[in-house]
Motif scaffolding. Structure first.
Motif, PDB file in Angstrom:
ATOM      1  N   UNK A 158       0.833  -1.204   0.000  1.00  0.00           N
ATOM      2  CA  UNK A 158       0.000   0.000   0.000  1.00  0.00           C
ATOM      3  C   UNK A 158       0.871   1.259   0.000  1.00  0.00           C
ATOM      4  N   UNK A 159       1.944   1.215   0.782  1.00  0.00           N
ATOM      5  CA  UNK A 159       2.842   2.365   0.842  1.00  0.00           C
ATOM      6  C   UNK A 159       3.501   2.616  -0.510  1.00  0.00           C
ATOM      7  N   UNK A 160       3.694   1.544  -1.271  1.00  0.00           N
ATOM      8  CA  UNK A 160       4.274   1.669  -2.606  1.00  0.00           C
ATOM      9  C   UNK A 160       3.226   2.024  -3.659  1.00  0.00           C
ATOM     10  N   UNK A 161       2.014   2.389  -3.204  1.00  0.00           N
ATOM     11  CA  UNK A 161       0.924   2.824  -4.085  1.00  0.00           C
ATOM     12  C   UNK A 161       0.407   1.706  -4.992  1.00  0.00           C
ATOM     13  N   UNK A 162       0.476   0.466  -4.530  1.00  0.00           N
ATOM     14  CA  UNK A 162      -0.071  -0.649  -5.296  1.00  0.00           C
ATOM     15  C   UNK A 162      -1.561  -0.799  -4.984  1.00  0.00           C
ATOM     16  N   UNK A 163      -2.338  -1.129  -6.000  1.00  0.00           N
ATOM     17  CA  UNK A 163      -3.785  -1.241  -5.845  1.00  0.00           C
ATOM     18  C   UNK A 163      -4.153  -2.620  -5.293  1.00  0.00           C
ATOM     19  N   UNK A 164      -3.876  -2.830  -4.006  1.00  0.00           N
ATOM     20  CA  UNK A 164      -4.189  -4.136  -3.411  1.00  0.00           C
ATOM     21  C   UNK A 164      -5.020  -3.997  -2.132  1.00  0.00           C
TER      22      UNK A 164
END
Length: 357
Positions: A158-164
């Motif tokens: 989430x911190x890496x801006x992944x849509x999970x």
């Protein structure tokens, strides 16, 4: 009772309290994730694509006039599958479905997850201080650490801006199950390690095993979601009409192609680390028992797990095995990992029998 013993017991009690507190906050996060799914609206993009796909067979042709002549053109089709087997389907908006209220509940859920993770981390640290060693000496300690690391992996994505964020609900549900088993069935009082575990390899081998398990878990959930989304897209592509519940849930997820790619990248990235974990365990076994490999049950199942993921990676790169066939192999490999942890530790006797239950 010495002062040191009393201090250790106090720290153990603090650890237990923190773990129970983390479970309480995870429970609140669980309900917040459910609220995100319930109040999230359907995606207009997915709804439109589904309607066009379902009706394209009966759609009328398009008539155009050019230079006094009349030409009949076929209605443009919604592309659902390319020549290579992948579909040109957009990713869904996420669990919130593009709805502001759903997104609010989702952000609350993530915030609660962060709080629970911080409390659980403090509990793991307190347990380590109470025994003055790495808190990985038995199944209880391994379980609480594993669940904490799994949440760490999720938050890092989430911190890496992944849509999970769609992973939040199944993750928190399984974390609660894992912690529930840990504090009831698997609980072991603070104690010192058996002699064979007194080694710096404990920090190397077990820590990498925990990290690999957490990442394998994320990959397994992605693979499972891929199978559901692939079936959903298949049904749409053939003119079928999925149920309202399936449509409401699955259209919010990333496309099957995105989920497949996500799972593959996660499993492929952690596979070398799992290889190192097995090698590190063999070196530790040589120091502890005078032999590097003895086909102990846990060694055997660790190797079987390695073979399973190696087969998955090979299948994923082989024509005719991509997609669902490879996904089934990935889930079998993860099942082997779970059996290596729960089944071997609890039901099988061997040199790695440190369950304490």
């Amino acid at each position: 009772m010495t002062l040191a013993t009393a201090t250790n017991e106090h720290l153990a009690n603090v650890s237990n309290t923190l773990i129970y507190s983390a479970m309480a906050v995870y429970t609140l996060a669980f309900f917040a994730y459910i609220a995100e799914w319930i109040f999230g609206s359907r995606s207009k993009v997915s709804r439109t694509a589904a309607a066009l796909t379902a009706e394209k067979a009966k759609a009328p042709a398009v008539t155009v006039k050019s230079a006094g002549a009349t030409a009949v053109m076929e209605r443009p089709q919604v592309v659902t599958r390319s020549a290579t087997g992948a579909r040109d389907v957009p990713d869904g908006p996420g669990a919130h479905g593009g709805d502001a209220q759903g997104d609010l509940y989702g952000r609350i859920a993530v915030s609660l997850t962060v709080v629970a993770w911080a409390v659980a981390t403090a509990g793991v640290v307190a347990r380590a201080l109470s025994v003055q060693r790495a808190p990985w000496g038995n199944m209880y300690e391994f379980s609480v650490t594993f669940s904490t690391v799994a949440v760490t992996v999720y938050l890092a994505f989430l911190l890496a801006k992944k849509n999970i964020r769609w992973l939040g609900l199944p993750l928190v549900a399984t974390v609660l199950l894992d912690l529930g088993l840990a504090v009831t069935v698997l609980y072991t009082a603070s104690d010192q390690l058996v002699p064979a575990l007194h080694s710096y390899w404990l920090y190397i081998h077990v820590s990498t095993a925990i990290l690999c398990g957490a990442i394998f878990y994320v990959g397994a959930v992605g693979t499972l979601m891929y199978l559901f989304k692939d079936s959903y897209e298949n049904k749409l592509a053939t003119g079928g009409r999925p149920g309202r519940f399936a449509t409401s849930v699955l259209e919010r997820l990333p496309s099957a192609a995105s989920l497949d790619k996500f799972s593959y990248r996660v499993n492929a990235a952690v596979f070398p680390l799992w290889t190192f974990t097995i090698i590190a365990g063999a070196i530790w076994a040589g120091d502890a028992w005078g032999r590097y490999w003895g086909w102990d049950p846990k060694e055997t199942w660790a190797f079987i797990t390695w073979v399973g993921y190696a087969c998955y990676l090979h299948a994923r790169a082989t024509a005719g095995w991509k997609g669902r066939k490879a996904a089934y192999i990935a889930l079998i490999a993860f099942a082997c990992f779970l059996f290596n942890y729960y089944g071997v530790n609890i039901f099988v006797s061997g040199k790695h029998s440190y369950a304490g239950v």
